[in-house]
Every structure is written in structure tokens, then in C-alpha cells.
Design an enzyme around this catalytic site. Sequence first.
Site, short mmCIF file in Angstrom:
data_model
loop_
_atom_site.label_atom_id
_atom_site.label_comp_id
_atom_site.label_asym_id
_atom_site.label_seq_id
_atom_site.Cartn_x
_atom_site.Cartn_y
_atom_site.Cartn_z
N GLY A 203 20.65 -100.40 -6.15
CA GLY A 203 19.61 -101.07 -6.90
C GLY A 203 19.90 -102.55 -7.08
O GLY A 203 20.48 -103.18 -6.19
N VAL A 207 21.01 -104.08 -13.39
CA VAL A 207 21.31 -102.70 -13.78
C VAL A 207 22.72 -102.32 -13.35
O VAL A 207 23.41 -101.57 -14.04
CB VAL A 207 20.27 -101.73 -13.19
CG1 VAL A 207 20.62 -100.29 -13.53
CG2 VAL A 207 18.87 -102.07 -13.70
N GLU A 225 25.61 -100.56 -4.25
CA GLU A 225 24.86 -101.05 -3.09
C GLU A 225 23.71 -101.87 -3.63
O GLU A 225 22.72 -101.33 -4.14
CB GLU A 225 24.37 -99.87 -2.25
CG GLU A 225 25.48 -99.04 -1.63
CD GLU A 225 26.35 -99.84 -0.66
OE1 GLU A 225 25.88 -100.89 -0.16
OE2 GLU A 225 27.48 -99.42 -0.40
N CYS A 259 16.39 -103.70 1.04
CA CYS A 259 17.49 -104.53 0.55
C CYS A 259 18.08 -105.43 1.62
O CYS A 259 18.67 -106.46 1.30
CB CYS A 259 18.58 -103.64 -0.07
SG CYS A 259 19.32 -102.46 1.09
#
Length: 471
Positions: A203, A207, A225, A259
Site C-alpha cells: 500500500g 499507512v 511493498e 505501483c
Amino acid sequence: MTLIETTDKPAPASDISLIPEQVAALRTSFESGKTRPLAWRRGQLQALDQLVSEGSGELLEALKQDLRKPALEAWSADVGFVKQEVRLTLKKLAKWTRPERVATPIHLRPAKSRIVREPLGVVLIIAPWNYPVQLLLGPLVGAIAAGNCAVLKPSEVAAHTSGVLAKLVRRYLDPECFAVFEGGVPETQAILAERFDHVFYTGNGSVAREVMTAAARFLTPVTLELGGKSPCIIDRDVDLEVAARRIAWGKFMNAGQTCIAPDYVLVHRERENDLIEALRRTLREFYGEDPGRSQDFARIPNVRHHRRLAALLKDGDVAVGGQTDEADGYIAPTVLRNPKPDSPLMTDEIFGPILPVLAVDDVAAAIEYVNQRPKPLALYLFSNDAKAEEQVLSGTSSGGVCVNSTLFHIANPELPFGGVGPSGMGAYHGRATFELFSHHKSVLTRGTRFDPKLMYPPYTKLKAALLKRLA
């Protein structure tokens, strides 16, 4: 702990009060030794393969409802990706789990040394919404292969997919060893309050800090990741038609919500106009005159993300695209020129279908630009010059690199995938996932028939001389 809200839709939810009891039940299963036999691991991997095969229709429909994902993209990047990981792992599992013999120094002999892979225990896998099947079940493949129990937390943003995954995991996998908890911030907070033996999170960095804080309470190791601004460098000598197709595919797949999507382009100044025109032609070829009508272009999942992306359009000059429709979750595939250097467009990860293009004088200038910013998750180079390739590879740091392509390095399960610095820590895929979820236990075994007294007191000058010589 304060986690960031990620959805404006009603989120699926689990009963928070049951979480401690269910996590404890998984630990009891693990401590019983149930997950250790290779036969059990193989059986669960085969069940996982059956899950994605027989459940593929439901999963593809859920991905369509959540993200308007084209079926081919959803299959290849989510469902098919997991099947590839399972097949490789089943083929290699016996080899991976075999004790590894290593050398023993002469002064420790007679003895034998080996490394034994053993499972960690109960692990937690928290997945994001952009590739909700791949990024939940992909890490699970390695967790199963290593002999662990696992708690799975799918993203509440992809609510339909979360529900289907929860149902299928409970149907196909051993319920004594695997649990799925759905929900948003409250459920995630409750899960992170429990003790795990490893936490795997995919994410954003904000967070991730909260996840690390929660894990630190138990000294639990984490794999993060994350993402970042992955640059794409284009040298002067390249075929721009090929480069444009490969960049556009990597950038605009899943509406840029990847990503490792190219986040911005650094192109040789002499080729900037030609590149933009090549991208214009490519986008017309991919999605037609009106990409909003194309069945092959995904959508933004909620209003908050859409408004964030729409605001970025003002940070540069629109060269291609630029249209938006908040009600439809639509941001057109867009190319921007002259991006403002200190704007959110160029300081934050875009994570959407907006591609800034910057002109640079040469490869050296592109390298300098990249190195002035945080280390990215991926870096892309288009060049036919071997010296330029080596210059970029040796002169930059990134999680991974593709030369004359985009995204493909993630598709090879023989290549570990992960970030560096703020783009993540730890790597997985293929064997790397198995190793990630295994403890490498060192074992030295000595015989008893011969017991030289060299190491024992009294310590004489002769013993000292012999030991120094052997060492």
C-alpha cells in the site's frame, strides 16, 4: 493508531470481537504441527489453484464492478498471476525445502553444517485495492509453501472483490489455518493489535508507518511493498513508436493505478515533441477517439481518489486527454507538458492515468534528476546504447529496472520484486516469497567418537598458536 480512510463506499466488515479468538485458533493449529508436512502444503497450494480456476468468473466480475477492469487485464494481472506463482511453487517446493548443506571451518570439525527452512508461524497479509486478487493471494502462495498459517485482510475499497475472496478462501482452504477479515480502519486496527510472526503490507507509505508502529509492539518483522515516483528515461536513439506503445501500456493499464507504473518521463530534449505525438497516436489506437467509451480502460474507485487526480491536471499543460467525469470515475488517459516542479504532480506518487513529460539534455541530466528524489520502486530506460544502459544501472538506485520495456520485470517469478528505501523493504515472488516466510535455522552437528582437546582449558601457548593458525 490512526489509519487513513480509503473509501467513500459502505465497506464489508467482520465482527471485531471475534478477531482475537480466531487468531488464537490459528496459532493453536500452527503449534499442533499441522502445517509442517509437505503433503499438507501441496494440498493447500493445489486448493488455491483450484480456487482461482473455479472462482475466476466470480473474481473477474467483482473486479469489473469495483474498478471496471477489462477482463484480459484482470485475468493476466490478477488471476493468471496467482496461477503462475502456484505452478512454479508446486514444481520447486521439494527443492526449496530441502536442507542446504554448507561448509564447516576446519577448526570446528568433525562436524556437519546445514540450513533448515522452517515456518515462521501465523502471518498477516494486508492487500490494497488496485490488484486485490494478486496482492492478497500472491504472497499467500509463499506463506503456504513455507508452512505458515495466515490471516488475510483484503481491501475494503474493492468491496465486491473482498467479498468474493473471503467466500472462496473459506470454501477452498483449510479453515483451521487461514482466516479472512474484511472491513476498513476499525477492523484493520483490531487485527494489528494481535501478535503475528510476520506482517506483509502492500500500500502507501502513510499507512505503512502505522503498520510498522503496530508491529514494533511485538518486535514483529515486516515486509512493506510501497510505491513512489517511478521514472522513465528516454534516450535520443530510440524507436519512439515502440517506446510510446510500451510506456502507454505500462502507464494506463488499470487507469494508471499500478505501483510500478511509469510516473513521469524524462525524454531527450530533441525528441520531446515526437514522443508526445507518438503517445497521442498510441492512445488513439488503444482506446479510440473517446477513451471514455472504451471497454478496455478502467476507472477510479471512489470520489476521493478521483478529486485528488483531477486536481493534479492543473499542475501542467495538457497535451493529450485531460477530460474527467466524477460520476463515472473517469479520468482520461492524459499526457502533461511543462509540469510544475514543486507541485503535488511531481512530488507525490500519481497513481492514476496522468503522465507528465519533462525534457532533459541527456541521460546524465536524467540520472541527476532521478537521484535528487527518493529511490523509486521501478525505473524504466529506453535506449539502444549499451554505455547509456550501464550508466543508468550503475548511477541510480531503484527496486527494479526494465530496459526498453515497462512492468515486465514483475512478471518473471525468478526475479525478486521489492522496493528500496521509501519504496519498500523486503522482496518476494517465486522462491523469494518462500524464503521471506521461512526462518533460516542454522544447524551444526558434531560427532562424539573423536573429541580433540584443542578448544578446552588449560589454554597453552601451543593451543593458542594452533588455533590462530587454523583460523
